[in-house]
Design a protein around this motif. Structure first.
Motif, PDB file in Angstrom:
ATOM      1  N   ALA A 211     114.722 -45.308  28.393  1.00 41.98           N
ATOM      2  CA  ALA A 211     113.447 -45.945  28.007  1.00 41.98           C
ATOM      3  C   ALA A 211     113.458 -47.448  28.267  1.00 41.98           C
ATOM      4  CB  ALA A 211     113.160 -45.667  26.530  1.00 41.98           C
ATOM      5  N   GLY A 212     114.626 -48.093  28.085  1.00 44.85           N
ATOM      6  CA  GLY A 212     114.713 -49.547  28.291  1.00 44.85           C
ATOM      7  C   GLY A 212     114.543 -49.927  29.751  1.00 44.85           C
ATOM      8  N   VAL A 213     115.127 -49.117  30.637  1.00 46.72           N
ATOM      9  CA  VAL A 213     115.004 -49.357  32.077  1.00 46.72           C
ATOM     10  C   VAL A 213     113.573 -49.105  32.537  1.00 46.72           C
ATOM     11  CG1 VAL A 213     115.658 -48.395  34.340  1.00 46.72           C
ATOM     12  CG2 VAL A 213     117.428 -48.998  32.680  1.00 46.72           C
ATOM     13  N   ASP A 214     113.023 -47.992  32.068  1.00 48.63           N
ATOM     14  CA  ASP A 214     111.648 -47.629  32.390  1.00 48.63           C
ATOM     15  C   ASP A 214     110.700 -48.770  32.019  1.00 48.63           C
ATOM     16  OD1 ASP A 214     110.382 -45.488  33.575  1.00 48.63           O
ATOM     17  OD2 ASP A 214     109.630 -44.698  31.677  1.00 48.63           O
ATOM     18  N   ARG A 215     110.879 -49.313  30.821  1.00 45.29           N
ATOM     19  CA  ARG A 215     110.035 -50.397  30.321  1.00 45.29           C
ATOM     20  C   ARG A 215     110.211 -51.650  31.176  1.00 45.29           C
ATOM     21  NH1 ARG A 215     111.355 -54.594  26.763  1.00 45.29           N
ATOM     22  NH2 ARG A 215     109.620 -55.412  25.510  1.00 45.29           N
ATOM     23  N   ALA A 216     111.463 -51.989  31.518  1.00 44.39           N
ATOM     24  CA  ALA A 216     111.730 -53.210  32.292  1.00 44.39           C
ATOM     25  C   ALA A 216     111.053 -53.153  33.661  1.00 44.39           C
ATOM     26  CB  ALA A 216     113.236 -53.406  32.448  1.00 44.39           C
TER      27      ALA A 216
ATOM     28  N   ALA B 112     111.953 -58.760  29.514  1.00 49.09           N
ATOM     29  CA  ALA B 112     112.127 -57.311  29.681  1.00 49.09           C
ATOM     30  C   ALA B 112     113.432 -56.825  29.042  1.00 49.09           C
ATOM     31  CB  ALA B 112     112.101 -56.939  31.163  1.00 49.09           C
ATOM     32  N   THR B 113     114.026 -57.666  28.177  1.00 49.59           N
ATOM     33  CA  THR B 113     115.260 -57.247  27.490  1.00 49.59           C
ATOM     34  C   THR B 113     115.041 -55.911  26.793  1.00 49.59           C
ATOM     35  OG1 THR B 113     115.858 -59.556  27.079  1.00 49.59           O
ATOM     36  CG2 THR B 113     116.964 -57.902  25.733  1.00 49.59           C
ATOM     37  N   CYS B 114     115.974 -54.990  26.971  1.00 50.97           N
ATOM     38  CA  CYS B 114     115.885 -53.699  26.293  1.00 50.97           C
ATOM     39  C   CYS B 114     115.829 -53.938  24.781  1.00 50.97           C
ATOM     40  CB  CYS B 114     117.111 -52.853  26.635  1.00 50.97           C
ATOM     41  SG  CYS B 114     117.209 -51.352  25.635  1.00 50.97           S
ATOM     42  N   PRO B 115     114.899 -53.290  24.071  1.00 49.18           N
ATOM     43  CA  PRO B 115     114.805 -53.491  22.616  1.00 49.18           C
ATOM     44  C   PRO B 115     116.112 -53.194  21.870  1.00 49.18           C
ATOM     45  CG  PRO B 115     112.844 -52.388  23.428  1.00 49.18           C
ATOM     46  CD  PRO B 115     113.790 -52.462  24.587  1.00 49.18           C
ATOM     47  N   LEU B 116     116.952 -52.306  22.422  1.00 51.91           N
ATOM     48  CA  LEU B 116     118.219 -52.004  21.749  1.00 51.91           C
ATOM     49  C   LEU B 116     119.222 -53.147  21.927  1.00 51.91           C
ATOM     50  CD1 LEU B 116     118.530 -48.220  22.631  1.00 51.91           C
ATOM     51  CD2 LEU B 116     117.651 -49.255  20.537  1.00 51.91           C
ATOM     52  N   VAL B 117     119.095 -53.887  23.031  1.00 53.01           N
ATOM     53  CA  VAL B 117     119.920 -55.088  23.231  1.00 53.01           C
ATOM     54  C   VAL B 117     119.396 -56.203  22.309  1.00 53.01           C
ATOM     55  CG1 VAL B 117     120.648 -56.866  24.887  1.00 53.01           C
ATOM     56  CG2 VAL B 117     120.539 -54.464  25.607  1.00 53.01           C
TER      57      VAL B 117
END
Length: 319
Positions: A23-28, A104-109
């Motif tokens: 999901a994080g990559v998709d969002r970025a 675009a930082t992954c929300p989990l990061v």
């Protein structure tokens, strides 16, 4: 190229699920695409948005320009920060220059970044489990003052720690590590420093854990596991290690063309997966190449279902 007899030899292909984009990559990637739509090309991106050459090249075609440092971004154009996260100084510098930026930082990061701030605010020194020089590690270290965080990569590093106050410690981890290796390091930290404070939940992201579990499953019966991913992709490299640890041969490839025919000689069961920044089109490419030369008996091995979606930054939804 792979040469086959007139009669194609049959091989079993076990395809891991979950695999590929998280999901994080998709969002970025969406953030870069929507920024280009909203602002027009070019849109600058600081560091590879995700560690995948194919993805980066496709975004370049749309009008993204990738740079390593903010100094390379001209005035008056928008800039996107990569999924791996950036030190605090980077957005501050962008603001000083009046640049429009999208994070675009992954929300989990980002969650790990907030934990780092909380622990140092509480007066604790942070032991950070991660890989030196990885962009995510650089970004997380950049959330706190110099000297407030120490990196450990191995059990030997844990043994060598000599903190000023062993009673005021916390630990955090990079999100893309090997689950098994990290458990061993965390156990060692907790044994040496019984009062060390850990994160409430697991820092290693759900997608990293899920992809490693799926690879473990296919590696139990496959003689060779192909992992699609970039050589600088931490989560992809961990998938190779996980497969090897189970006892399968494993190879990291970026594209189908990287497959060496010699790897497939005498192999009857191949596993296939993709790291979290590798698009599904590259999985299809590998399947198609194998199908040209072998009679493929394909099976998907699913260990869990993923349905995580992360919200886009405000102002981009309408784009």
């Amino acid at each position: 190229m792979i040469h086959s007899d007139k009669q194609k030899r049959q091989i079993d292909l076990l395809v891991a699920a979950p695999r590929g984009f998280c999901a994080g990559v998709d969002r970025a990637i969406k953030i870069v695409e929507l920024a280009i739509k909203k602002y027009g090309a070019p849109v600058y991106v600081r560091h590879e948005i995700v560690h995948n050459r194919y993805v980066v090249d496709e975004l370049k075609k749309l009008g993204a320009i990738f740079v390593e440092e903010l100094d390379e971004v001209p005035d008056g154009v928008p800039v996107v920060f990569s999924a791996h996260g950036v030190p605090k100084a980077v957005p501050h510098k962008a603001e000083e220059r009046g640049l429009d930026y999208l994070d675009a930082t992954c929300p989990l990061v980002s969650k790990v970044h907030r934990q780092a701030e909380r622990q140092t605010d509480a007066g604790r020194h942070i032991i950070f489990v991660g890989h030196a020089n990885h962009p995510e590690v650089i970004g997380t270290f950049g959330q706190v003052e110099d000297g407030q965080m120490t990196l450990v990569e191995t059990l030997d590093d844990v043994a060598a720690l000599n903190p000023e106050d062993p009673e005021a410690l916390a630990f955090l981890t990079q999100t893309t590590l090997s689950v098994d290796d990290t458990h061993a390091i965390v156990d060692a930290l907790q044994t040496r420093f019984p009062n060390i404070i850990g994160p409430k939940g697991e820092d290693i992201c759900y997608a990293t854990s899920n992809r490693q579990d799926a690879v473990k499953k296919i590696s139990e019966t496959c003689e060779l596991v192909l992992v699609i991913g970039a050589p600088n992709s931490s989560n992809s490299l961990r998938l190779v290690e996980v497969a090897e640890r189970i006892g399968s041969k494993a190879k990291l490839i970026q594209r189908a063309e990287d497959i060496d025919p010699a790897w497939l000689e005498g192999i009857s069961k191949i596993g296939l997966t993709a790291g979290a920044s590798a698009p599904e089109i590259l999985v299809k490419e590998v399947k198609n190449l194998l199908a040209e030369h072998f009679d493929i008996n394909e099976e998907t091995v699913q260990t869990t279902a993923e349905n995580m979606i992360f919200k886009l930054p405000r102002g981009l939804e309408t784009a």
